[in-house]
Design an enzyme around this catalytic site. Structure first.
Site, mmCIF file in Angstrom:
data_model
loop_
_atom_site.group_PDB
_atom_site.id
_atom_site.type_symbol
_atom_site.label_atom_id
_atom_site.label_comp_id
_atom_site.label_asym_id
_atom_site.label_seq_id
_atom_site.Cartn_x
_atom_site.Cartn_y
_atom_site.Cartn_z
ATOM 1 C CD GLN B 255 -3.010 0.391 0.028
ATOM 2 O OE1 GLN B 255 -3.142 -0.801 -0.201
ATOM 3 N NE2 GLN B 255 -3.600 1.311 -0.699
ATOM 4 C CG HIS B 258 -0.160 2.771 -4.480
ATOM 5 N ND1 HIS B 258 -0.268 2.704 -5.845
ATOM 6 C CD2 HIS B 258 -0.756 1.657 -4.010
ATOM 7 C CE1 HIS B 258 -0.903 1.582 -6.182
ATOM 8 N NE2 HIS B 258 -1.207 0.925 -5.089
ATOM 9 C CD GLU B 323 -8.368 3.053 -1.914
ATOM 10 O OE1 GLU B 323 -7.382 3.404 -1.222
ATOM 11 O OE2 GLU B 323 -8.389 3.101 -3.151
ATOM 12 C CG HIS B 324 -7.583 -1.188 -0.420
ATOM 13 N ND1 HIS B 324 -6.883 -0.036 -0.686
ATOM 14 C CD2 HIS B 324 -7.991 -1.660 -1.625
ATOM 15 C CE1 HIS B 324 -6.860 0.182 -1.990
ATOM 16 N NE2 HIS B 324 -7.526 -0.777 -2.590
ATOM 17 C CG ASP B 357 -4.538 -3.267 -6.022
ATOM 18 O OD1 ASP B 357 -5.568 -2.706 -5.628
ATOM 19 O OD2 ASP B 357 -3.421 -3.148 -5.463
ATOM 20 C CG HIS B 416 -47.950 22.418 -9.301
ATOM 21 N ND1 HIS B 416 -47.321 23.580 -9.681
ATOM 22 C CD2 HIS B 416 -46.962 21.481 -9.192
ATOM 23 C CE1 HIS B 416 -46.011 23.345 -9.782
ATOM 24 N NE2 HIS B 416 -45.776 22.088 -9.487
#
Lengths: 429, 429
Positions: B255, B258, B323-324, B357, B416
């Site tokens: 992770q 990145h 996220e993960h 991934d 209306h």
């Protein structure tokens, strides 16, 4: 006052209708940011202060009490309550079909799965004053309720006596909200997004509002989810000579009465029929209490556009991607599949748009300003979110590893490949 | 360097991890707005100019030719092509289940219906340089393809020779894109949003990018749809002493490699196990080509958090909404239902995150920065939109009218009500 335009010569007016937006002034943006920051830093105290400034009200407690709910029910005409109950049933019937199930794909040594969970806490903004509509409560709360949202909080500004319009509270109770808070404006959005001492922060905020509310929602978007930043409302009526021009004129006014920025457009295939519609307008306008708004809306953003064929009309509809589309042509059902971009479609002579605003069960929160090209009506899925699940056992991973390692290598992500190969280190010793 | 924190004492670091954002400088925002405006006004000429400035390349044609696609295939290792084909199959299998049907609810004299149409034209941004990942192509294009999107255009910056990385073109061809344009940066987003002489505008833009691309997407959002403005990537690993600490250390690095802003967190229930994980790090770090990035990411946004029980760990997970999420505990399946907020969950010792991934079939475009509370992984529904349809005949409208007119009256919208009553004028004469 409702101009007839031909599709054939380039029209600046048509271009300006397509491109209209209500761009905020820099001053409003600054003022909204200041309010949000203040609420973030000072919590309840800031909310109270802005309530005093903007709503001219000093509140002991933000929350509507059980007594106030009961009082509201007593004050509301029984027939109106029934109407709201019937509307609620239809909205539930339509939206329940939107509930999605997760799924799981099993392989021998692995599986992938999609889980769906409701969003936990949702805030719903309901405008005050003239635009305090009980239908807005039903349309925003019921889909959240069906999605399974645990806590649904309405924020809405009170009048100077600190009261909320009774029909709003009745609709809130019917729809099953958790609580109603008597706060409005950008400060209410700030309180929902950041939380205060007495107001728990939510995960998503939906519902319409004035420009302050819209800018505040846009600003907190990302910290919380938001529905959409809605532009002015709009209708396109695609009509041929089988339609009733008087009905069309009335439907245009039902749209235009909302707002001077509202847009009401007819697309039709003969100049003659265009004129028939035009002729119905002056008379019908006279009885409208909001005739000044309607006039101004027609002048700026209204038009009757003459096309050569209905086919050409559909092309224009798809380009406009209208919020509301009425198909008042012969066999309207036969062309529904050709409409690619529209929020909601109303078919035939007896489905004027207010049927959808209030009663049929479809949602009246719809994409405006051409965003129907890529946005859906508010729906149950807006109140839930998905999670993916992956399971591989050692056999599955050993079968997949060469593929994964190759892609990781190609992407220059050594660590990604290592996270795979490390699991087989022992084996190769 | 990967600090051990206790959940019990208030941690500034933990707070800073939860609240981390990559806020843009005002200069970048201004520069992006200038580029967008220029592309809007000057079209291709502006795009060419910015390509020369930022990509240092002068292009005759933006579009990748058939020859270039063929050349790319020749240049790509066959095994890598196979890996991408296998990944594609899995992504298709997972995403095909997301296709939704419309529905219709018939009553005797009326019906309501939901229609689903694909978005017509979609643009996909694929970064260039080191972050040019073929997996990104598959993950963004395949769901659009399954939704039925008619035209899918990739934009991606070329190198100084005007070439695109071969594996990107191979993946694009495999996934079935309509065309690939050799443009990048904010100018590519502008070209997709506004259109130019040679580039047709799209309805929605998806895909990751640097801060310029992210800000440009945010700016054109509303004119076109966008997926999400992604923040830095993150993993939370919930582990007990049954897990392999070496696997955990490797996953954290996968992770962290990145991005220096990436966040890698372990939550575990004993101090002893926390130390075991910590001990695995120095050795493993040495072999990582991106060790400087990993170090810096660990120092700023990494932590091993010791909780009292796994239950308490799950609470923290739901607060972080990662996220993960890797669940490396005994019987991970038994607690999946307790996880309310996460983008993707990976179960057990043999499902490291890179499986998702690249290969398992779930999407790797996932909600970051806690937005999993209200956002879903990229999916087929992001590439379609719904339209409501309402049909009432005269009988149905006459039955509903009293309810509709009452609500219209309560809301002060005379027009209306009139749109309803006008349809029965003739009858009452």
């Amino acid at each position: 006052m409702l101009e007839i335009l031909s599709i054939n010569h380039k029209s600046e007016k048509l271009e300006s209708i397509i491109n209209r937006t209500n761009l905020p002034t820099v001053e409003i943006t600054k003022s909204v940011e200041k309010i949000l920051l203040n609420v973030k830093e000072n919590g309840d105290e800031a909310v109270r202060r802005y309530s005093l400034i903007y709503d001219e009200v000093k509140l002991k407690s933000f929350e509507v009490s059980e007594d106030e709910f009961n009082e509201a029910l007593e004050q509301t005409d029984e027939n109106l309550v029934n109407a709201l109950i019937e509307a609620k049933k239809n909205i539930e019937t339509y939206h329940e079909k939107q509930l999605q199930d997760g799924y799981k794909i099993n392989e021998k040594n692995s599986y992938v799965q999609q889980i769906i969970n409701p969003i936990e806490r949702v805030g719903v903004y309901i405008p005050g004053g003239k635009a305090a509509y009980p239908s807005t409560v039903l349309m925003n709360v019921i889909p959240a309720k069906i999605a399974g949202v645990n806590e649904i909080v309405i924020v809405t500004p009170p009048n100077k006596e600190g009261k909320i319009k009774p029909s709003i509270l009745v609709a809130a109770k019917l729809a099953g909200v958790t609580k109603v808070l008597k706060i409005g404006g950008a400060q209410a959005i700030g309180a929902l997004a950041y939380g205060t001492e007495t107001i728990e922060k939510v995960d998503k905020i939906v519902g319409p509002g004035n420009i302050y509310v819209a800018l505040a929602k846009k600003s907190v978007s990302g910290i919380v989810g938001i529905d959409m930043v809605a532009g002015p409302t709009e209708v396109v009526i695609l009509a041929d000579e089988t339609a009733n021009p008087r009905f069309i004129a009335a439907d245009l006014m039902a749209q235009a009465e909302h707002d001077e920025m509202a847009s009401s457009i007819v697309i039709t295939n003969t100049e003659e029929f265009a004129q028939k519609i035009q002729q119905e307008i002056p008379n019908l306008l006279e009885e409208q209490p909001r005739k000044e708004i309607i006039k101004s809306s027609f002048e700026n953003y209204g038009a009757i556009i003459v096309v050569k064929t209905i086919e050409e009309g559909i092309e224009l509809v798809n380009k406009l991607a209208p919020e509301h589309l009425e198909l008042m042509i012969k066999n309207p059902e036969s062309i529904v599949h050709k409409v690619k971009n529209a929020g909601a479609i109303f078919l035939g002579d007896y489905t004027p748009e207010p049927v959808g605003d209030y009663f049929a069960g479809t949602n009246h929160t719809l994409p405006t300003s051409g965003t129907a090209r890529f946005t859906s009506p508010l729906n149950v899925n807006d109140f839930s979110k998905k999670t993916s699940v992956v399971y591989y056992n050692k056999v599955a991973l050993s079968e997949a590893r060469k593929h994964i390692e190759l892609i990781a290598e190609e992407e220059g992500l050594y660590g990604h490949g290592k996270a795979i190969s490390i699991r087989f280190e022992e084996d190769s010793k």
